[in-house]
Design a protein around this motif. Structure first.
Motif, PDB file in Angstrom:
ATOM      1  N   ASP A  19       0.832  -1.196   0.000  1.00 31.50           N
ATOM      2  CA  ASP A  19       0.000   0.000   0.000  1.00 31.50           C
ATOM      3  C   ASP A  19       0.868   1.247   0.000  1.00 31.50           C
ATOM      4  OD1 ASP A  19      -2.248  -1.431  -0.052  1.00 31.50           O
ATOM      5  OD2 ASP A  19      -2.888  -1.032   2.004  1.00 31.50           O
ATOM      6  N   VAL A  20       1.873   1.237   0.846  1.00 29.47           N
ATOM      7  CA  VAL A  20       2.774   2.389   0.925  1.00 29.47           C
ATOM      8  C   VAL A  20       3.479   2.577  -0.413  1.00 29.47           C
ATOM      9  CG1 VAL A  20       4.850   3.317   2.013  1.00 29.47           C
ATOM     10  CG2 VAL A  20       3.080   2.239   3.421  1.00 29.47           C
ATOM     11  N   ALA A  21       3.927   1.468  -0.998  1.00 24.06           N
ATOM     12  CA  ALA A  21       4.626   1.553  -2.281  1.00 24.06           C
ATOM     13  C   ALA A  21       3.717   2.139  -3.353  1.00 24.06           C
ATOM     14  CB  ALA A  21       5.125   0.171  -2.697  1.00 24.06           C
ATOM     15  N   VAL A  22       2.459   1.698  -3.384  1.00 24.22           N
ATOM     16  CA  VAL A  22       1.508   2.210  -4.378  1.00 24.22           C
ATOM     17  C   VAL A  22       1.297   3.706  -4.175  1.00 24.22           C
ATOM     18  CG1 VAL A  22      -0.931   2.168  -5.052  1.00 24.22           C
ATOM     19  CG2 VAL A  22       0.319   0.020  -4.759  1.00 24.22           C
ATOM     20  N   ARG A  23       1.187   4.093  -2.921  1.00 25.41           N
ATOM     21  CA  ARG A  23       0.983   5.513  -2.599  1.00 25.41           C
ATOM     22  C   ARG A  23       2.154   6.374  -3.054  1.00 25.41           C
ATOM     23  NH1 ARG A  23      -1.313   8.641   1.960  1.00 25.41           N
ATOM     24  NH2 ARG A  23       0.786   9.444   1.807  1.00 25.41           N
ATOM     25  N   VAL A  24       3.344   5.881  -2.745  1.00 30.41           N
ATOM     26  CA  VAL A  24       4.544   6.638  -3.112  1.00 30.41           C
ATOM     27  C   VAL A  24       4.620   6.773  -4.632  1.00 30.41           C
ATOM     28  CG1 VAL A  24       7.068   6.559  -3.152  1.00 30.41           C
ATOM     29  CG2 VAL A  24       5.831   6.064  -1.033  1.00 30.41           C
ATOM     30  N   HIS A  29       3.796  10.208  -9.575  1.00 32.90           N
ATOM     31  CA  HIS A  29       3.155  10.503 -10.855  1.00 32.90           C
ATOM     32  C   HIS A  29       2.226  11.710 -10.772  1.00 32.90           C
ATOM     33  CE1 HIS A  29       4.978   7.114 -12.697  1.00 32.90           C
ATOM     34  NE2 HIS A  29       4.378   6.237 -11.911  1.00 32.90           N
ATOM     35  N   LEU A  30       1.582  11.849  -9.600  1.00 35.54           N
ATOM     36  CA  LEU A  30       0.674  12.992  -9.443  1.00 35.54           C
ATOM     37  C   LEU A  30       1.441  14.316  -9.506  1.00 35.54           C
ATOM     38  CD1 LEU A  30      -2.299  13.717  -9.012  1.00 35.54           C
ATOM     39  CD2 LEU A  30      -1.914  13.591  -6.542  1.00 35.54           C
ATOM     40  N   ARG A  31       2.673  14.281  -9.010  1.00 38.94           N
ATOM     41  CA  ARG A  31       3.492  15.496  -9.039  1.00 38.94           C
ATOM     42  C   ARG A  31       3.719  16.032 -10.440  1.00 38.94           C
ATOM     43  NH1 ARG A  31       5.391  17.249  -4.441  1.00 38.94           N
ATOM     44  NH2 ARG A  31       5.321  15.765  -2.721  1.00 38.94           N
ATOM     45  N   ILE A  77      -7.521  12.648  -4.995  1.00 38.81           N
ATOM     46  CA  ILE A  77      -7.751  13.917  -4.287  1.00 38.81           C
ATOM     47  C   ILE A  77      -7.284  13.828  -2.822  1.00 38.81           C
ATOM     48  CG2 ILE A  77      -9.526  15.498  -3.413  1.00 38.81           C
ATOM     49  CD1 ILE A  77      -8.884  16.126  -6.271  1.00 38.81           C
ATOM     50  N   PRO A  78      -7.602  12.752  -2.108  1.00 41.75           N
ATOM     51  CA  PRO A  78      -7.089  12.660  -0.739  1.00 41.75           C
ATOM     52  C   PRO A  78      -5.554  12.700  -0.686  1.00 41.75           C
ATOM     53  CG  PRO A  78      -8.833  11.053  -1.073  1.00 41.75           C
ATOM     54  CD  PRO A  78      -8.533  11.644  -2.421  1.00 41.75           C
ATOM     55  N   LEU A  79      -4.909  12.081  -1.667  1.00 37.95           N
ATOM     56  CA  LEU A  79      -3.447  12.098  -1.723  1.00 37.95           C
ATOM     57  C   LEU A  79      -2.936  13.513  -2.013  1.00 37.95           C
ATOM     58  CD1 LEU A  79      -0.879  10.354  -1.681  1.00 37.95           C
ATOM     59  CD2 LEU A  79      -1.157  10.046  -4.149  1.00 37.95           C
TER      60      LEU A  79
END
Ligand code: C2E
Ligand code: CA
Ligand code: CA
Ligand code: CA
Length: 279
Positions: A19-24, A29-31, A77-79
């Motif tokens: 989960d952490v890896a997916v978030r990172v 990519h969002l950046r 959006i939460p991220l």
């Protein structure tokens, strides 16, 4: 990668790490999503419940990532909120939406508003009012035609700062809408405390209208209360004729949902919604 030890604890650990890896990965990519033109906006029309006249549209952001494919706003959006990226993304959303809205007004749409979702962190940013003002100035979109949709999450922090920002926004001329009305604990208290113009009844109450008498009662009560307070009511998530008719008969002024139209890109919105309205 850490070996899974086979017991449930080990499994739990490794899936947490994933989960952490997916978030990172997503954050990375969002950046670059804005620079890579991966974000775009959809518009979902809002209609009068009795005559189905076009009243406005809600602006909903979309992300098609080169690497991750389509990612829904409920995921990113939460991220964006947690990382602070929402400030930059939110500004882009406002600017893009107001530019589009100005075009539709210029094409002849009258009494048309745009409803833009604003995240708590975006609203609390010290430059928010300044940035909003410059977007309105630069695009020529009238403040009176802009509705900001705010969630209760924003108001939980009972700081006087929030009250001040909301007062300043009212002074600017924009309207404030309480999004997801009915899902929080303190909607009523906040309505009294802050200068809202609109409540948006959450789609979870609309969904089961046909079978859930308590949802019916809640909606009727919310509409009556809104009237007593001089607030407008929008119901979201209207998927059937039956729901539409119930809401109309209950005195809910405006409706939004798949039954009337899904959120669509601006070109389709022009063709299907704006041209029809101007015809
Ligand atoms: P929301 O503000 O409650 O937006 C309404 C959601 O309901 C949208 O989902 C919309 O596509 C969906 N919807 C509309 N009509 C129907 C219907 O008839 N049935 C069903 N089942 N759903 C319907 P979406 O676009 O996936 O957005 C999800 C959430 O993400 C939004 O919930 C909002 O909290 C957030 N969001 C979306 N766009 C933005 C944005 O531009 N800025 C910010 N800050 N948040 C956004
Ligand atoms: Ca909303
Ligand atoms: Ca909602
Ligand atoms: Ca929501």
């Amino acid at each position: 990668k850490v070996e899974n030890s086979g017991n449930s604890y080990g499994f739990y650990q490794s899936s947490m790490n994933e989960d952490v890896a997916v978030r990172v990965e997503m954050e990375r990519h969002l950046r670059s999503a804005l620079q890579n033109n991966e974000l775009y906006l959809h518009y979902q029309p809002i209609f009068g419940s009795d005559d189905r006249r076009l009243l406005g549209a809600e602006v909903l952001v979309r992300w098609r990532s080169e690497e991750l494919g389509f990612v829904g706003p409920d995921n990113f959006i939460p991220l964006a909120e947690q990382t602070g990226l929402i400030v930059e993304i939110g500004h882009w959303i406002l600017k893009t939406a107001c530019t589009q809205g100005r075009k539709w007004l210029d094409e002849g749409l009258k009494d048309f508003y745009l409803a833009v979702n604003i995240s708590p962190r975006q609203l609390r940013h010290q430059d928010f009012i300044y940035l909003l003002k410059s977007v309105l100035d630069e695009t020529g979109f009238p403040a009176q035609a802009l509705v900001l949709e705010l969630t209760e999450g924003l108001l939980v922090k009972k700081d006087s700062g929030t009250a001040q920002v909301l007062d300043d926004l009212k002074a600017l001329g924009v309207m404030l809408s309480m999004d997801d009305f009915g899902t929080g604990y303190s909607s009523l208290a906040y309505l009294k405390m802050f200068p809202f113009d609109v409540i948006k009844i959450d789609r979870s109450f609309v969904r089961d209208l046909a079978v859930d008498a308590s949802d019916q009662q809640l909606i009727v009560a919310a509409i009556e209360m809104a009237k007593a307070l001089g607030l407008k009511v929008v119901a979201e998530g209207v998927e059937t004729a039956q729901q539409l008719h119930f809401l109309r008969d209950a005195g809910c002024y405006s409706v939004q949902g798949y039954y009337l139209s899904k959120p669509i890109d601006p070109m389709l919105f022009s063709e299907r919604i704006v041209e029809k309205e101007l015809a």
